[in-house]
Design a protein around this motif. Sequence first.
Motif, PDB file in Angstrom:
ATOM      1  N   ASN A 123      59.998  58.664 -20.543  1.00 32.89           N
ATOM      2  CA  ASN A 123      60.735  59.930 -20.681  1.00 32.89           C
ATOM      3  C   ASN A 123      59.820  61.099 -21.003  1.00 32.89           C
ATOM      4  OD1 ASN A 123      63.310  58.774 -20.272  1.00 32.89           O
ATOM      5  ND2 ASN A 123      63.340  58.032 -22.399  1.00 32.89           N
ATOM      6  N   GLY A 124      58.541  60.807 -21.235  1.00 36.70           N
ATOM      7  CA  GLY A 124      57.613  61.859 -21.608  1.00 36.70           C
ATOM      8  C   GLY A 124      56.392  61.909 -20.718  1.00 36.70           C
ATOM      9  N   ARG A 125      55.293  61.326 -21.201  1.00 39.61           N
ATOM     10  CA  ARG A 125      54.007  61.419 -20.507  1.00 39.61           C
ATOM     11  C   ARG A 125      54.053  60.895 -19.080  1.00 39.61           C
ATOM     12  NH1 ARG A 125      48.536  61.814 -22.509  1.00 39.61           N
ATOM     13  NH2 ARG A 125      47.063  61.096 -20.920  1.00 39.61           N
ATOM     14  N   LEU A 126      54.822  59.846 -18.828  1.00 32.68           N
ATOM     15  CA  LEU A 126      54.885  59.278 -17.478  1.00 32.68           C
ATOM     16  C   LEU A 126      55.865  60.009 -16.569  1.00 32.68           C
ATOM     17  CD1 LEU A 126      54.690  55.437 -18.263  1.00 32.68           C
ATOM     18  CD2 LEU A 126      52.854  57.006 -17.638  1.00 32.68           C
ATOM     19  N   LYS A 127      56.567  60.984 -17.114  1.00 31.94           N
ATOM     20  CA  LYS A 127      57.431  61.875 -16.335  1.00 31.94           C
ATOM     21  C   LYS A 127      58.424  61.125 -15.456  1.00 31.94           C
ATOM     22  CE  LYS A 127      53.977  65.551 -16.306  1.00 31.94           C
ATOM     23  NZ  LYS A 127      53.093  66.421 -15.504  1.00 31.94           N
ATOM     24  N   GLY A 128      59.117  60.171 -16.030  1.00 33.52           N
ATOM     25  CA  GLY A 128      60.165  59.480 -15.318  1.00 33.52           C
ATOM     26  C   GLY A 128      59.722  58.264 -14.547  1.00 33.52           C
ATOM     27  N   TYR A 129      58.428  57.988 -14.464  1.00 35.54           N
ATOM     28  CA  TYR A 129      57.953  56.778 -13.786  1.00 35.54           C
ATOM     29  C   TYR A 129      58.429  55.561 -14.570  1.00 35.54           C
ATOM     30  CZ  TYR A 129      54.837  52.990 -12.387  1.00 35.54           C
ATOM     31  OH  TYR A 129      54.347  51.781 -11.967  1.00 35.54           O
ATOM     32  N   LYS A 130      59.019  54.613 -13.871  1.00 37.15           N
ATOM     33  CA  LYS A 130      59.549  53.417 -14.509  1.00 37.15           C
ATOM     34  C   LYS A 130      58.518  52.287 -14.457  1.00 37.15           C
ATOM     35  CE  LYS A 130      63.587  55.054 -15.533  1.00 37.15           C
ATOM     36  NZ  LYS A 130      63.955  55.264 -16.957  1.00 37.15           N
ATOM     37  N   ILE A 131      58.144  51.800 -15.616  1.00 41.72           N
ATOM     38  CA  ILE A 131      57.194  50.697 -15.690  1.00 41.72           C
ATOM     39  C   ILE A 131      57.893  49.424 -15.227  1.00 41.72           C
ATOM     40  CG2 ILE A 131      55.688  49.352 -17.215  1.00 41.72           C
ATOM     41  CD1 ILE A 131      55.705  51.799 -19.122  1.00 41.72           C
ATOM     42  N   PRO A 132      57.383  48.751 -14.194  1.00 46.11           N
ATOM     43  CA  PRO A 132      58.031  47.519 -13.703  1.00 46.11           C
ATOM     44  C   PRO A 132      58.164  46.480 -14.809  1.00 46.11           C
ATOM     45  CG  PRO A 132      56.347  48.264 -12.167  1.00 46.11           C
ATOM     46  CD  PRO A 132      56.185  49.098 -13.403  1.00 46.11           C
TER      47      PRO A 132
ATOM     48  N   THR B 172      47.095  50.365 -22.080  1.00 44.99           N
ATOM     49  CA  THR B 172      47.292  51.796 -22.332  1.00 44.99           C
ATOM     50  C   THR B 172      48.207  52.355 -21.248  1.00 44.99           C
ATOM     51  OG1 THR B 172      45.255  52.291 -21.111  1.00 44.99           O
ATOM     52  CG2 THR B 172      45.076  52.123 -23.507  1.00 44.99           C
ATOM     53  N   ALA B 173      49.469  52.031 -21.316  1.00 45.82           N
ATOM     54  CA  ALA B 173      50.436  52.406 -20.276  1.00 45.82           C
ATOM     55  C   ALA B 173      50.523  53.914 -20.069  1.00 45.82           C
ATOM     56  CB  ALA B 173      51.818  51.849 -20.623  1.00 45.82           C
ATOM     57  N   GLN B 174      50.182  54.685 -21.083  1.00 43.91           N
ATOM     58  CA  GLN B 174      50.288  56.143 -20.984  1.00 43.91           C
ATOM     59  C   GLN B 174      49.335  56.730 -19.942  1.00 43.91           C
ATOM     60  OE1 GLN B 174      49.100  54.397 -23.546  1.00 43.91           O
ATOM     61  NE2 GLN B 174      47.549  55.504 -24.731  1.00 43.91           N
ATOM     62  N   LEU B 175      48.376  55.944 -19.482  1.00 44.70           N
ATOM     63  CA  LEU B 175      47.408  56.432 -18.494  1.00 44.70           C
ATOM     64  C   LEU B 175      47.771  56.059 -17.062  1.00 44.70           C
ATOM     65  CD1 LEU B 175      44.059  55.629 -20.383  1.00 44.70           C
ATOM     66  CD2 LEU B 175      45.458  57.715 -20.474  1.00 44.70           C
TER      67      LEU B 175
ATOM     68  N   LEU C 165      52.356  47.048 -26.723  1.00 43.07           N
ATOM     69  CA  LEU C 165      53.332  48.128 -26.739  1.00 43.07           C
ATOM     70  C   LEU C 165      54.746  47.568 -26.832  1.00 43.07           C
ATOM     71  CD1 LEU C 165      51.820  50.280 -23.848  1.00 43.07           C
ATOM     72  CD2 LEU C 165      51.452  50.580 -26.306  1.00 43.07           C
ATOM     73  N   SER C 166      55.586  48.248 -27.574  1.00 41.67           N
ATOM     74  CA  SER C 166      56.983  47.836 -27.688  1.00 41.67           C
ATOM     75  C   SER C 166      57.795  48.438 -26.548  1.00 41.67           C
ATOM     76  CB  SER C 166      57.556  48.306 -29.025  1.00 41.67           C
ATOM     77  OG  SER C 166      57.609  49.732 -29.054  1.00 41.67           O
ATOM     78  N   ASP C 167      58.976  47.891 -26.337  1.00 42.97           N
ATOM     79  CA  ASP C 167      59.869  48.483 -25.327  1.00 42.97           C
ATOM     80  C   ASP C 167      60.213  49.916 -25.680  1.00 42.97           C
ATOM     81  OD1 ASP C 167      60.370  46.553 -23.249  1.00 42.97           O
ATOM     82  OD2 ASP C 167      61.450  45.339 -24.717  1.00 42.97           O
ATOM     83  N   ALA C 168      60.405  50.176 -26.967  1.00 41.75           N
ATOM     84  CA  ALA C 168      60.743  51.531 -27.398  1.00 41.75           C
ATOM     85  C   ALA C 168      59.620  52.513 -27.064  1.00 41.75           C
ATOM     86  CB  ALA C 168      61.028  51.541 -28.902  1.00 41.75           C
ATOM     87  N   LYS C 169      58.369  52.079 -27.284  1.00 38.91           N
ATOM     88  CA  LYS C 169      57.227  52.939 -26.964  1.00 38.91           C
ATOM     89  C   LYS C 169      57.167  53.204 -25.464  1.00 38.91           C
ATOM     90  CE  LYS C 169      53.305  55.106 -27.400  1.00 38.91           C
ATOM     91  NZ  LYS C 169      53.263  56.479 -27.975  1.00 38.91           N
TER      92      LYS C 169
END
Length: 235
Positions: free
Chosen positions: A152-161, A174-177, A142-146
Amino acid sequence: MKKILTLTLLLFITAIAFAKPPKNQYVRISTSYGSVIIRLYNETPLHRDNFIKLAKKGFYNGVLFHRVIQNFMIQGGDPDSKDPAKAKPGDELGNGDVGYTIPAEFRDSLFHKRGVLAAARDDNPKKASSGCQFYIVEGKRLSDAKMDSLENGRLKGYKIPAWQREYYKTVGGTAQLDHSYTVYGEVVTGFDMVDHIAAVKKDERDRPLTDIPMKVDVLSKKECKQLDKLLSRGS
């Protein structure tokens, strides 16, 4: 007399040392495409113990990998998939279950990196897991942009460390999960099996055109200790 007592004490201490359980429990999932060994996470004891319970009963033996999506995951564990009357070619699978769910066990340290074992579930507000269905992540880089888009979308503001971002960028997943499905183990050997299964031909429902049954074995304490020792050397 002292020598006898000392020897007895040494034997007792040695017996206790050898009786210590392994640090981790491992399971083997075998298919016609090879096998993987999975370490079940101690941080998710409800999911770990449930999987072990079902595997020891032989519940998973003969169950199919019924849904596969390349660069995403392979899913199995539906008990209906080993019933010839319910799993004829073209039949939709994925609705079978065991009649109970497992409470979500989200941990910030556990994420959907390539190779993890995670629990499938239906759409429920508590995000409780299926009592039996699971998937293994194949994923993709996954890219930083993805990842920014996901935050900002599916993760609803959760910040990936940052350290997880680096893993997603270099290895994949699959970070979206994350924080929606419980991750409770990871492949430690044999990941080629996952890649091979993910690449098979499938129908419009992502079911493989040729059935892929599995066999799941719970490894012995001795085997688990050996794996703990082997993997600790490589860490």
